[in-house]
Design a protein around this motif. Structure first.
Motif, PDB file in Angstrom:
ATOM      1  N   GLU A 244      69.720  55.014  34.076  1.00 18.94           N
ATOM      2  CA  GLU A 244      69.803  54.093  35.206  1.00 18.94           C
ATOM      3  C   GLU A 244      70.372  52.755  34.754  1.00 18.94           C
ATOM      4  OE1 GLU A 244      66.381  54.078  37.957  1.00 18.94           O
ATOM      5  OE2 GLU A 244      65.435  55.460  36.533  1.00 18.94           O
ATOM      6  N   ASP A 245      70.981  52.059  35.726  1.00 21.34           N
ATOM      7  CA  ASP A 245      71.558  50.733  35.484  1.00 21.34           C
ATOM      8  C   ASP A 245      72.603  50.801  34.374  1.00 21.34           C
ATOM      9  OD1 ASP A 245      72.009  48.005  35.649  1.00 21.34           O
ATOM     10  OD2 ASP A 245      70.317  47.491  34.350  1.00 21.34           O
ATOM     11  N   GLN A 283      80.181  49.477  37.124  1.00 24.38           N
ATOM     12  CA  GLN A 283      78.731  49.619  37.169  1.00 24.38           C
ATOM     13  C   GLN A 283      78.360  50.896  37.909  1.00 24.38           C
ATOM     14  OE1 GLN A 283      77.088  46.019  38.887  1.00 24.38           O
ATOM     15  NE2 GLN A 283      76.964  45.023  36.886  1.00 24.38           N
ATOM     16  N   ASN A 285      74.649  52.911  39.307  1.00 23.02           N
ATOM     17  CA  ASN A 285      73.199  52.756  39.463  1.00 23.02           C
ATOM     18  C   ASN A 285      72.412  53.781  38.657  1.00 23.02           C
ATOM     19  OD1 ASN A 285      73.394  50.550  41.174  1.00 23.02           O
ATOM     20  ND2 ASN A 285      73.470  51.825  43.023  1.00 23.02           N
ATOM     21  N   ARG A 286      72.809  55.047  38.719  1.00 24.65           N
ATOM     22  CA  ARG A 286      72.054  56.081  38.012  1.00 24.65           C
ATOM     23  C   ARG A 286      72.945  57.283  37.746  1.00 24.65           C
ATOM     24  NH1 ARG A 286      69.176  60.073  40.895  1.00 24.65           N
ATOM     25  NH2 ARG A 286      67.292  59.630  39.682  1.00 24.65           N
TER      26      ARG A 286
END
Length: 340
Positions: A244-245, A283, A285-286
């Motif tokens: 994640e992230d 980017q 998120n997961r």
């Protein structure tokens, strides 16, 4: 137990001329230096010795060298024919017979950190597995995180590695580019109590999602040269860990500019202290097991062998005790024939 490694030094020394003639020294050097083996991590870049004993200039016979590989005297794992063939053994003997002997071995690849936990100390100094896998066992911890491993899985990976590792790759749907490079450890030489300490330490600092990024060769077009990056979590569904992230970072070679990108949530170009270069950043998120994302980066010019497109994927969750951010490196893009 570490001193058992040096039992190889007790082998009788022979002239080795027949052994050297039986193999091809150039082929032996190529095998030693290439990606098919990682023996140099313990025995030194040029066979000068490190965690494992020196090999350069010792003039072992082919029979002695083969015995040391197939049935090692110390903690060193054993290697079967499919990992290092008898003809390759002869090539290695020829290579080392042509090198000068050393007065003393070189430094270990990784020293034991001050205050290291017992499991890490065992991995670095007793077993030596961390001399290949690194002080935090990043590769094994990712393999464990991909399948939700328990101690029994870890045990089989160590005591039956030559058979279990190909099965692991098959389970994950991976096609390895090289042979199985780690040998199989002996239960008699590596007690389970020590192995349990290593497993407990690795689990305590945190298993890792098995995230991989693969770059394509740059493809020239009207707008520039386009590189495609496939990012995947190769872990098993319902068993592997989710990252994640995430940030995906690709190096922009010096003098090149970003013409366009594809893939969601592009953040632009930044300076990256870790890569010491300008990077294009996305980017995410997961990334759950078996999830994948595709990104494209079009540059004004192609990368070169000395300044190529490469990168790193970083994520903050799951947290691990090795630092606030975990990461997986992205190998340099294969070079197009015209730029090699």
């Amino acid at each position: 137990m570490r001193t058992l490694l040096f039992a190889l030094l007790l082998l009788p020394l022979g002239l080795g001329s027949a052994a050297a003639q039986a193999g091809n020294a150039q082929a032996g050097k190529a095998l030693w230096d290439g990606p098919a083996t990682q023996c140099r991590n313990c025995h030194g870049q040029n066979g000068e010795g490190a965690f494992g004993p020196d090999l350069a200039g010792r003039r072992l016979t082919v029979a002695q060298f083969r015995q040391a590989i197939r049935q090692p005297w110390g903690i060193m794992p054993a290697y079967i024919e499919s990992q290092v063939s008898d003809s390759e053994v002869a090539d290695l003997v020829a290579y080392f017979s042509n090198l000068p002997a050393v007065d003393k071995p070189g430094p270990w690849r990784f020293d034991v950190p001050q205050g290291a936990p017992r499991g890490q100390e065992a991995a670095l100094a007793t077993i030596g597995c961390a001399q290949c896998h690194g002080p935090a066992l990043n590769g094994p911890r990712a393999n464990a995180g991909a399948v939700g491993a328990d101690y029994r899985w870890f045990q089989s990976m160590v005591y039956d590695h030559a058979k279990v590792m190909p099965a692991h790759w098959k389970t994950l749907g991976e096609q390895p580019a090289v042979r199985v490079r780690m040998g199989t450890y002996s239960r008699a030489r590596l007690p389970e109590a020590v192995l349990q300490e290593v497993f407990d330490w690795a689990k305590d600092i945190g298993f890792r999602p098995d995230v991989v990024g693969r770059l394509s060769t740059g493809v020239s077009g009207a707008d520039g040269v386009t590189y495609t990056l496939n990012v995947e979590n190769i872990g098993l569904q319902n068993r592997g860990l989710t990252a994640e992230d995430l940030t995906i970072n690709l190096v922009v070679p010096a003098g090149a500019t970003v013409v366009k990108t594809t893939g969601g949530n592009y953040q632009g170009v930044r300076q990256d202290a870790g890569l010491k270069a300008s990077v294009a950043v996305w980017q995410l998120n997961r990334l759950a097991p078996k999830d994948h994302q595709t990104y494209a980066l079009t540059l004004s010019r192609a990368g070169t062998q000395s300044d190529n497109v490469r990168g790193v994927i970083r994520w903050t969750k799951p947290t691990v005790k090795t630092g606030p951010v975990d990461q997986a490196n992205i190998a340099p893009a294969p070079l197009a024939t015209a730029t090699q």
